[in-house]
Enzyme design. Structure first.
Site, PDB file in Angstrom:
ATOM      1  CG  HIS A  70      -3.379   2.688   2.413  1.00  0.00           C
ATOM      2  ND1 HIS A  70      -3.953   2.297   1.229  1.00  0.00           N
ATOM      3  CD2 HIS A  70      -3.346   1.576   3.196  1.00  0.00           C
ATOM      4  CE1 HIS A  70      -4.265   1.023   1.295  1.00  0.00           C
ATOM      5  NE2 HIS A  70      -3.904   0.562   2.481  1.00  0.00           N
ATOM      6  CG  ASN A  88      -6.765  -1.687   1.698  1.00  0.00           C
ATOM      7  OD1 ASN A  88      -6.059  -1.295   0.770  1.00  0.00           O
ATOM      8  ND2 ASN A  88      -6.271  -2.119   2.837  1.00  0.00           N
ATOM      9  CB  CYS A 142      -0.929  -0.007   1.199  1.00  0.00           C
ATOM     10  SG  CYS A 142      -1.692  -1.596   1.395  1.00  0.00           S
TER      11      CYS A 142
HETATM   12  N1  ACO Z   1     -17.817  -9.873   9.651  1.00  0.00           N
HETATM   13  C1  ACO Z   1     -18.291 -10.161  10.886  1.00  0.00           C
HETATM   14  N2  ACO Z   1     -17.487 -10.499  11.910  1.00  0.00           N
HETATM   15  C2  ACO Z   1     -16.165 -10.535  11.681  1.00  0.00           C
HETATM   16  C3  ACO Z   1     -15.615 -10.264  10.408  1.00  0.00           C
HETATM   17  C4  ACO Z   1     -16.504  -9.928   9.371  1.00  0.00           C
HETATM   18  N3  ACO Z   1     -16.097  -9.635   8.139  1.00  0.00           N
HETATM   19  N4  ACO Z   1     -14.280 -10.386  10.481  1.00  0.00           N
HETATM   20  C5  ACO Z   1     -13.980 -10.720  11.748  1.00  0.00           C
HETATM   21  N5  ACO Z   1     -15.119 -10.826  12.481  1.00  0.00           N
HETATM   22  C6  ACO Z   1     -15.267 -11.139  13.878  1.00  0.00           C
HETATM   23  C7  ACO Z   1     -14.063 -11.881  14.423  1.00  0.00           C
HETATM   24  O1  ACO Z   1     -14.187 -13.271  14.197  1.00  0.00           O
HETATM   25  C8  ACO Z   1     -14.119 -11.538  15.894  1.00  0.00           C
HETATM   26  O2  ACO Z   1     -15.091 -12.343  16.506  1.00  0.00           O
HETATM   27  P1  ACO Z   1     -14.819 -12.936  17.990  1.00  0.00           P
HETATM   28  O3  ACO Z   1     -14.699 -11.725  18.862  1.00  0.00           O
HETATM   29  O4  ACO Z   1     -16.029 -13.763  18.221  1.00  0.00           O
HETATM   30  O5  ACO Z   1     -13.547 -13.705  17.865  1.00  0.00           O
HETATM   31  C9  ACO Z   1     -14.673 -10.105  15.901  1.00  0.00           C
HETATM   32  O6  ACO Z   1     -15.309  -9.921  14.623  1.00  0.00           O
HETATM   33  C10 ACO Z   1     -13.612  -9.061  16.102  1.00  0.00           C
HETATM   34  O7  ACO Z   1     -12.542  -9.327  15.188  1.00  0.00           O
HETATM   35  P2  ACO Z   1     -11.263  -8.431  15.150  1.00  0.00           P
HETATM   36  O8  ACO Z   1     -10.356  -8.922  14.071  1.00  0.00           O
HETATM   37  O9  ACO Z   1     -10.700  -8.312  16.519  1.00  0.00           O
HETATM   38  O10 ACO Z   1     -11.909  -7.032  14.705  1.00  0.00           O
HETATM   39  P3  ACO Z   1     -11.308  -5.599  14.754  1.00  0.00           P
HETATM   40  O11 ACO Z   1     -12.213  -4.744  15.530  1.00  0.00           O
HETATM   41  O12 ACO Z   1      -9.854  -5.587  15.095  1.00  0.00           O
HETATM   42  O13 ACO Z   1     -11.434  -5.141  13.228  1.00  0.00           O
HETATM   43  C11 ACO Z   1     -10.168  -4.901  11.193  1.00  0.00           C
HETATM   44  C12 ACO Z   1     -10.784  -5.865  12.209  1.00  0.00           C
HETATM   45  C13 ACO Z   1     -11.263  -4.080  10.566  1.00  0.00           C
HETATM   46  C14 ACO Z   1      -9.439  -5.723  10.135  1.00  0.00           C
HETATM   47  C15 ACO Z   1      -9.179  -3.963  11.926  1.00  0.00           C
HETATM   48  O14 ACO Z   1      -8.311  -4.713  12.749  1.00  0.00           O
HETATM   49  C16 ACO Z   1      -8.386  -3.151  10.972  1.00  0.00           C
HETATM   50  O15 ACO Z   1      -8.903  -2.342  10.243  1.00  0.00           O
HETATM   51  N6  ACO Z   1      -7.056  -3.307  10.979  1.00  0.00           N
HETATM   52  C17 ACO Z   1      -6.186  -2.623  10.048  1.00  0.00           C
HETATM   53  C18 ACO Z   1      -6.144  -3.386   8.810  1.00  0.00           C
HETATM   54  C19 ACO Z   1      -5.545  -2.602   7.694  1.00  0.00           C
HETATM   55  O16 ACO Z   1      -5.533  -1.408   7.662  1.00  0.00           O
HETATM   56  N7  ACO Z   1      -5.045  -3.338   6.732  1.00  0.00           N
HETATM   57  C20 ACO Z   1      -4.568  -2.831   5.550  1.00  0.00           C
HETATM   58  C21 ACO Z   1      -3.198  -2.309   5.600  1.00  0.00           C
HETATM   59  S1  ACO Z   1      -2.113  -2.902   4.448  1.00  0.00           S
HETATM   60  C22 ACO Z   1      -2.816  -3.206   3.030  1.00  0.00           C
HETATM   61  O17 ACO Z   1      -3.713  -2.535   2.744  1.00  0.00           O
HETATM   62  C23 ACO Z   1      -2.347  -4.245   2.082  1.00  0.00           C
END
Ligand code: ACO
Length: 324
Positions: A251, A281, A112
């Site tokens: 980004h 993204n 990214c």
């Molecule tokens: N729909 C519903 N529930 C979901 C989903 C989904 N798509 N995905 C995960 N869950 C559930 C999980 O299983 C978990 O359930 P549990 O508590 O029963 O175990 C719960 O939701 C929370 O999951 P987390 O992964 O802890 O959720 P979080 O609040 O951290 O959000 C996210 C996840 C959105 C990915 C966040 O961590 C984030 O945005 N991180 C940054 C990612 C990023 O920016 N990546 C790109 C950078 S690099 C690139 O672009 C190549």
């Protein structure tokens, strides 16, 4: 020293729009979960068009828009983590189809942050060269790297391409000193497309292709701590206060990350345009897509200062101040 100017931007996205509700039909997720955690509502998904097809459309638009002779292009860089193939490079395919006979073409892999890495390489190469134009594109077809049964990754990504035309020996200097860094020790936080070495000779099976995997929380923490520091270094090095920046083009991974960064650098959120709502993204394409959108909506004007900032696989970061 010769001046290098960013002339303008162009983008191309595939036709198919897939909404959060569409995804909730094929996996256990919901519009509410995705939208509230990321700001994403829709993404574009490419059917039958590969990364080079998207990038070619961007290059053709840039050539047309600027009415330039294709023989004056000396460099084509495609930043991508989803190339058509290991070889030929996506940029070589674009160069061949454009018949840009005088252009050197290569891809870079910085996920990214790739568009910022690409600009940095191009503008530095141009000052040592006599060719007139470079094209830098960020292009991705991430839909082919995603495991569509893994809701933790599948809901986040989208396809698209966008880029910029750079002019050498120009009237205006667009580039300030960039802050670009790599954190290879954190590489396993975000991986896609690994291929395993063979286990025995002769091998019993073809090597496997591994889909996208990400430690979302770790990447979130990395982005919200490292990106503001990088932006501050870029601001200090160039002695340009954040108040002087017209837009911060970050980004487009997650609106919460952008909100947190805006707060950390004490700048109003309305200086941080966002379009993850439309595109999700799109990795290396995300920053130039946002720039092209701003340009199409007549928000970009001569003399403005923009700060671009990216983060992603590698892990990598980059902050770049540009003048239009
Ligand atoms: N729909 C519903 N529930 C979901 C989903 C989904 N798509 N995905 C995960 N869950 C559930 C999980 O299983 C978990 O359930 P549990 O508590 O029963 O175990 C719960 O939701 C929370 O999951 P987390 O992964 O802890 O959720 P979080 O609040 O951290 O959000 C996210 C996840 C959105 C990915 C966040 O961590 C984030 O945005 N991180 C940054 C990612 C990023 O920016 N990546 C790109 C950078 S690099 C690139 O672009 C190549």
């Amino acid at each position: 020293m010769k001046k290098v100017q960013i002339k303008n931007f162009a983008s191309y996205t595939p036709e198919l729009t897939v909404s959060n509700d569409d995804l909730s039909q094929i996996m256990d997720t919901s519009d509410e979960w995705i939208k509230s955690r990321t700001g994403i509502s829709n993404r574009k998904i490419s059917l039958n068009e590969n990364t080079s097809d998207l990038c070619l459309k961007v290059a053709q638009k840039l050539i047309q828009k600027n009415n330039i002779n294709v023989n004056d292009i000396g460099l084509i860089i495609v930043a991508t983590m989803s190339p058509d193939a290991c070889t030929p490079s996506t940029s070589a395919i674009v160069q061949g189809k454009l018949n840009a006979k005088n252009a050197m073409a290569f891809d870079i892999s910085a996920a990214c942050s790739g568009f910022i890495y690409g600009l940095e390489i191009a503008q530095k190469m141009m000052r040592q060269s006599s060719f007139k134009y470079s094209i830098v594109i960020g292009g991705e077809v991430l839909s082919k790297e995603v495991d569509w049964t893994d809701r933790t990754c599948a809901v986040l990504f989208g396809d698209g391409a966008a880029g910029a035309l750079l002019e050498n020996d120009a009237q205006v200097e667009s580039f300030y000193e960039a802050d670009v860094k790599t954190f290879g020790e954190l590489g396993d936080r975000l991986v896609a497309g690994q291929t395993d070495p063979i286990q025995a000779f002769p091998p019993k099976e073809f090597t496997k292709f591994h889909p996208f995997e990400m430690d979302g929380r770790a990447v979130y923490k990395f982005a919200t701590s490292e990106v503001p520091q990088s932006m501050m270094r870029a601001s200090e090095t160039n002695q340009i206060d954040f108040d002087k920046i017209d837009y911060f083009v970050l980004h487009q991974a997650n609106y919460k990350i952008i909100k947190s960064i805006a707060k950390k650098i004490k700048q109003p959120l309305d200086k941080f345009p966002m379009d993850m709502d439309k595109y999700g993204n799109t990795s290396a394409a995300s920053i130039p897509l946002m720039l092209a959108d701003l340009q199409e909506n007549n928000k970009l004007h001569e003399g403005q200062l923009l700060m671009l900032a990216g983060f992603g696989g590698g892990l990598t970061i980059g902050s770049q101040i540009i003048k239009l």
